[in-house]
Design an enzyme around this catalytic site. Sequence first.
Site, PDB file in Angstrom:
ATOM      1  N   CYS B  89      22.610  39.860 -37.695  1.00 28.37           N
ATOM      2  CA  CYS B  89      23.125  38.664 -38.392  1.00 28.37           C
ATOM      3  C   CYS B  89      23.433  38.915 -39.862  1.00 28.37           C
ATOM      4  O   CYS B  89      24.314  38.251 -40.412  1.00 28.37           O
ATOM      5  CB  CYS B  89      22.172  37.489 -38.209  1.00 28.37           C
ATOM      6  SG  CYS B  89      22.244  36.826 -36.529  1.00 28.37           S
ATOM      7  N   HIS B 336      28.364  29.817 -37.761  1.00 29.20           N
ATOM      8  CA  HIS B 336      27.756  31.147 -37.859  1.00 29.20           C
ATOM      9  C   HIS B 336      28.608  32.181 -37.121  1.00 29.20           C
ATOM     10  O   HIS B 336      28.211  32.695 -36.083  1.00 29.20           O
ATOM     11  CB  HIS B 336      26.338  31.078 -37.291  1.00 29.20           C
ATOM     12  CG  HIS B 336      25.542  32.342 -37.431  1.00 29.20           C
ATOM     13  ND1 HIS B 336      25.836  33.330 -38.353  1.00 29.20           N
ATOM     14  CD2 HIS B 336      24.438  32.773 -36.768  1.00 29.20           C
ATOM     15  CE1 HIS B 336      24.953  34.314 -38.229  1.00 29.20           C
ATOM     16  NE2 HIS B 336      24.104  34.010 -37.279  1.00 29.20           N
TER      17      HIS B 336
END
Lengths: 139, 394
Positions: B89, B336
């Site tokens: 991430c 995201h």
Amino acid sequence: MTTARFDLPSTDQETQPFWDALKEGKFLIRHCNACGRDHYYPRPFCPTCWSDDVEWKQASGRGTIYTYSVVHVNDLPPFHERVPYVAAIVELEEGPRVMTNIEGVPFDELRADLPVVVEFKAISDDVTIPVFLRNSADR
Amino acid sequence: MSWNKVAVVGAGLIKMGELFDQSYEQMASGAFEAAVASVDKGFEPNQVEAAFVATQRGTLWGQEGIGGNTIPTAIGLAGIPCTRIENACPSGSDAFRVGAMAVASGVHDVVLVIGVEKMRDKSSEEGLLSRAAAGHPIFTRGETAPVLFAPFATRHMYEFGTTREMLASVAVKNHYNGARDPYAHFQNEITVDDVLKSPSVCHPLHLLDCCPQTDGAAAVLLVSAERAREFTDKPVYVAGFGVATDHPYLHEKDSFTEIKVTRMASQRAYAMAGVGPGDIDCAEVHDCFTITEILDIEDLGFFEKGDGGRASLEGETSLTGRIPVNTSGGLLAKGHPIGATGVAQITECWWQLRGEAAERQVETRNGYALQHNAGGRGSGVAVVNILTNRTDAP
């Protein structure tokens, strides 16, 4: 027709004794003779002191829930047939923690520190996995 | 002394969302054009000497073996050095850090950092969810993304009395901010009740405690500090950064009430920047789930351990709070798109430090903004970047 399954572990030479023992109703962890610590998952060296003087040890199978979640959404087979299920981290009496499932406990009775005990569950002809149940003897 | 060897002179992104009508390359070129257009004194694309591309899930559209090499072609710069950074991430955050080091090394004066991610083109079974069967061959089967964070919420509630209302307040605040961000995926406000009554996904996390899957791209232009004023009179400098790793498997975590890598990475970034958490004016942090932001604001040092839930509920992280967090809407509202996320967060920090965040503008008394991502199964890695608009940085 076979359906893909995403729950079956990839066993290897190093961990085969662990899987074989589960089929015989034994839950093995590893003990380090150099520093005295136990660890899980089983590795060829101690993750605390790097010694390779490690050996199999049968865990008591008793522990407590450290933390958990009730999983309501997971589309992957066969988990989609199992929801809702309990994913949990169990802290073994010997110290190491285990990622596992809790079975047979009503969701509203789940809590951190609940005493649990291992149970052996065959999920295929070849594979038995450890899951945990409430340890009523220890309440 | 802050590091301040590299300046951000341009930044931009595309509107986040479900971008089925845009290709990976199209999204990248949209972000690049936005970054180029943002440079105050003008910027010619061919001034870019090298590019670092952040994409975490190249497998989602058959780019697993190509690296970032379709990007120079897409933006008309075939020929330049280009390297893809994949680090879970924080891929975008890490590409930014690596880009800054490439400039500071003196090898390149002008570097493009671009994050691009296609999350929606494939079904969840083929895409993100398939990672639930990846990772460690034995002990992580069936871990969906929320399973990697929900047990932290359970334990945080158990030890500190954190409530679902406290978790929900994070989603409410970030949707409020997202409704004021023209680039956000979700631009609607929600209530605590909406969050509490949304379907349970992974107890104690409900649907609105979770970020969406979003397509998107963002880009920033980095130049050496000496050359910054060729491009702008309002440069923003890289004050410091930090990265840390930890066990990615949940059963080996020391603690379920902190994300250790966040604490470690931030301590390294603070030391490099010569500042502490009290000097930060605003922060873009990793709120993939509401509990993650509560852990972040504690582990970054903004609040005492265990106090993050109360602080969120009482508005201390709102636009007018003591330390505004996720003014862009965060992952929860802005979205995201993994590789793009960190670069988009940098863009928000850049706007805040230049006084260009419009309705979302916060007061920047000290001149420091912090950007943070954590990820990699059970938070095996975190990256923190600190930016400043101060040239007299202590």
